[in-house]
Design an enzyme around this catalytic site. Structure first.
Site, PDB file in Angstrom:
ATOM      1  N   HIS A   1      -3.395   2.038   8.013  1.00  0.00           N
ATOM      2  CA  HIS A   1      -4.175   1.586   7.839  1.00  0.00           C
ATOM      3  C   HIS A   1      -4.366   0.337   8.151  1.00  0.00           C
ATOM      4  O   HIS A   1      -2.794  -0.433   8.997  1.00  0.00           O
ATOM      5  CB  HIS A   1      -3.483   1.125   5.819  1.00  0.00           C
ATOM      6  CG  HIS A   1      -4.948   0.096   5.641  1.00  0.00           C
ATOM      7  ND1 HIS A   1      -6.025   0.417   5.514  1.00  0.00           N
ATOM      8  CD2 HIS A   1      -4.283  -1.005   4.494  1.00  0.00           C
ATOM      9  CE1 HIS A   1      -6.306  -1.064   5.336  1.00  0.00           C
ATOM     10  NE2 HIS A   1      -5.375  -1.921   4.833  1.00  0.00           N
TER      11      HIS A   1
ATOM     12  N   HIS B   1      -7.232  -2.718   9.764  1.00  0.00           N
ATOM     13  CA  HIS B   1      -9.032  -3.469   9.611  1.00  0.00           C
ATOM     14  C   HIS B   1      -9.062  -3.773  10.586  1.00  0.00           C
ATOM     15  O   HIS B   1      -9.944  -4.999  11.521  1.00  0.00           O
ATOM     16  CB  HIS B   1      -8.268  -5.542   8.755  1.00  0.00           C
ATOM     17  CG  HIS B   1      -7.564  -5.072   7.241  1.00  0.00           C
ATOM     18  ND1 HIS B   1      -7.094  -6.425   7.057  1.00  0.00           N
ATOM     19  CD2 HIS B   1      -6.796  -3.895   6.503  1.00  0.00           C
ATOM     20  CE1 HIS B   1      -6.505  -6.138   5.916  1.00  0.00           C
ATOM     21  NE2 HIS B   1      -6.720  -4.682   5.702  1.00  0.00           N
TER      22      HIS B   1
ATOM     23  N   HIS C   1     -13.036  -3.506   3.995  1.00  0.00           N
ATOM     24  CA  HIS C   1     -11.701  -3.853   3.907  1.00  0.00           C
ATOM     25  C   HIS C   1     -10.910  -3.328   5.321  1.00  0.00           C
ATOM     26  O   HIS C   1     -10.552  -3.851   5.517  1.00  0.00           O
ATOM     27  CB  HIS C   1     -11.046  -3.028   2.371  1.00  0.00           C
ATOM     28  CG  HIS C   1      -9.586  -3.672   2.416  1.00  0.00           C
ATOM     29  ND1 HIS C   1      -8.636  -3.380   1.258  1.00  0.00           N
ATOM     30  CD2 HIS C   1      -8.625  -3.148   3.779  1.00  0.00           C
ATOM     31  CE1 HIS C   1      -7.945  -4.231   1.856  1.00  0.00           C
ATOM     32  NE2 HIS C   1      -7.603  -3.820   2.803  1.00  0.00           N
TER      33      HIS C   1
ATOM     34  N   GLU D   1       0.963  -1.083   0.170  1.00  0.00           N
ATOM     35  CA  GLU D   1       0.288   0.110  -0.248  1.00  0.00           C
ATOM     36  C   GLU D   1       0.438   1.227   0.279  1.00  0.00           C
ATOM     37  O   GLU D   1      -0.097   2.339  -0.187  1.00  0.00           O
ATOM     38  CB  GLU D   1      -1.100  -0.171   0.987  1.00  0.00           C
ATOM     39  CG  GLU D   1      -2.024  -1.290   1.186  1.00  0.00           C
ATOM     40  CD  GLU D   1      -2.569  -1.445   0.195  1.00  0.00           C
ATOM     41  OE1 GLU D   1      -2.894  -0.124  -0.182  1.00  0.00           O
ATOM     42  OE2 GLU D   1      -3.902  -2.347   0.470  1.00  0.00           O
TER      43      GLU D   1
ATOM     44  N   GLU E   1     -17.525  11.872  22.581  1.00  0.00           N
ATOM     45  CA  GLU E   1     -15.937  12.337  22.461  1.00  0.00           C
ATOM     46  C   GLU E   1     -15.830  12.324  20.558  1.00  0.00           C
ATOM     47  O   GLU E   1     -15.374  12.635  20.358  1.00  0.00           O
ATOM     48  CB  GLU E   1     -15.398  11.623  22.730  1.00  0.00           C
ATOM     49  CG  GLU E   1     -15.077  11.357  24.925  1.00  0.00           C
ATOM     50  CD  GLU E   1     -15.077  12.819  25.231  1.00  0.00           C
ATOM     51  OE1 GLU E   1     -13.715  13.114  24.094  1.00  0.00           O
ATOM     52  OE2 GLU E   1     -15.065  13.291  26.010  1.00  0.00           O
TER      53      GLU E   1
HETATM   54  P1  13P Z   1       0.633  -5.545   2.942  1.00  0.00           P
HETATM   55  O1  13P Z   1       1.128  -6.699   3.552  1.00  0.00           O
HETATM   56  O2  13P Z   1       1.500  -5.213   1.574  1.00  0.00           O
HETATM   57  O3  13P Z   1       1.140  -4.205   4.007  1.00  0.00           O
HETATM   58  O4  13P Z   1      -0.684  -5.212   2.668  1.00  0.00           O
HETATM   59  C1  13P Z   1      -1.965  -5.368   3.514  1.00  0.00           C
HETATM   60  C2  13P Z   1      -2.850  -4.621   3.638  1.00  0.00           C
HETATM   61  O5  13P Z   1      -3.882  -4.405   4.650  1.00  0.00           O
HETATM   62  C3  13P Z   1      -2.991  -4.714   2.121  1.00  0.00           C
HETATM   63  O6  13P Z   1      -4.120  -4.069   2.255  1.00  0.00           O
HETATM   64 ZN    ZN Z   2      -5.507  -3.844   4.134  1.00  0.00          ZN
END
Ligand code: 13P
Ligand code: ZN
Length: 285
Positions: free
Chosen positions: A145, A147, A216, A122, A175
């Site tokens: 980033h 999940h 995602h 990413e 909050e």
């Molecule tokens: P990477 O292992 O390349 O960082 O990818 C993980 C991910 O969350 C892709 O969206």
């Molecule tokens: Zn991801």
């Protein structure tokens, strides 16, 4: 030269990765972090003239993105395919310190990825987001980033309209509007690891510090690791409350009048265009 493993910025980065893993935001290799470092802080620990190897700039595949606006900037970045679970125990193999080359097409590895690895797939989305955030906030240093389970779940059952999505999150605890008065940007499902999702994320990052990747995960931005972590943590907490409520009828909620009291108390300027009541909508810039 001091030991890089003792650098406060690296230790804090590792602790952040561990906390994210602990909270269930980063299963397997899920998630990635990039942290813009100051040249002077890195120079205490690494010889900036020593390039370990040069890596072409890429996401999953090569990219046409020109990273020249970030030339010379140094980032601490998680490696692709690496597990957040392992970052703190073994930083040298799981994370790297890289400098964007002057040509904007290559990345100079200064330390890390010792098993021959490379930065996250990413990386284009991260670098485009850094450029976008720096254009509106010169202090921004972190793009993160992950999940998080509840935000992700919410994108399956909530409308993806970002005004409505932000408003729902604001309602989920007192909050919220104070922590993210800018609301959250929402992208539909898109293919990850590509320039296309990178550009779409960066475009949102000009307006929002939080961008939801539907089905995602989430992108967050901040001045430092704590601030960025806390932003995602607050959104995820709100999404958790939303999911716990589920389809049970709501009997009490935070009203826009309540939110206005918070806005006035904390002196913040929210996205009034995300409000429903006309008396507030007309306050939008
Ligand atoms: P990477 O292992 O390349 O960082 O990818 C993980 C991910 O969350 C892709 O969206
Ligand atoms: Zn991801």
């Amino acid at each position: 030269m001091k030991n890089i493993l003792e650098a406060p910025f690296l230790q804090e980065f590792c602790r952040t990765a561990s906390n994210m893993y602990r909270l269930g935001w980063d299963e397997r290799n899920g998630g990635n972090i990039s942290y813009l470092l100051k040249k002077e802080e890195v120079a205490e620990f690494l010889d900036l003239n020593h390039v370990v190897r040069v890596i072409p700039f890429a996401g999953v595949h090569n990219t046409s993105f020109d990273a020249a606006p970030l030339a010379g900037k140094i980032f601490l970045v998680t490696g692709t395919g690496k597990y957040f679970k392992n970052v703190e125990r073994d930083p040298a193999n799981n994370i790297g310190i890289v400098r964007i080359a002057d040509n904007g097409k290559e990345v100079e590895l200064l330390w890390g990825y010792e098993d021959g690895g490379r930065f996250t797939s990413e990386f284009p989305a991260h670098m485009m987001s850094h450029i976008a955030r720096l254009s509106v906030d010169p202090e921004n240093r972190v793009i993160l980033h992950c999940h998080p389970t509840n935000l992700l779940a919410m994108t399956y059952v909530h409308e993806l309209d970002e005004a409505k999505f932000s408003h729902t999150l604001w309602e989920m605890s007192t909050e919220c509007i104070v922590v993210f008065p800018d609301g959250v940007g929402v992208l539909p499902w898109m293919l990850c690891g590509t320039d296309t999702i990178g550009m779409a994320t960066a475009e949102k990052m000009k307006e929002f510090r939080t961008v939801i990747w539907s089905l995602h995960g989430v992108y967050g931005a901040g001045k430092n690791l704590d601030e960025c972590f806390g932003l995602v943590e607050t959104c995820e907490k709100a999404a958790t409350i939303y999911n716990i409520i589920g389809s049970r009828p709501i009997k009490n909620t935070l009203t826009e009048d309540n939110m206005k009291e918070l806005i006035d108390l904390f002196g913040i300027s929210p996205r009034y265009d995300f409000f429903v009541e006309e008396k507030y909508r007309k306050l939008a810039k």
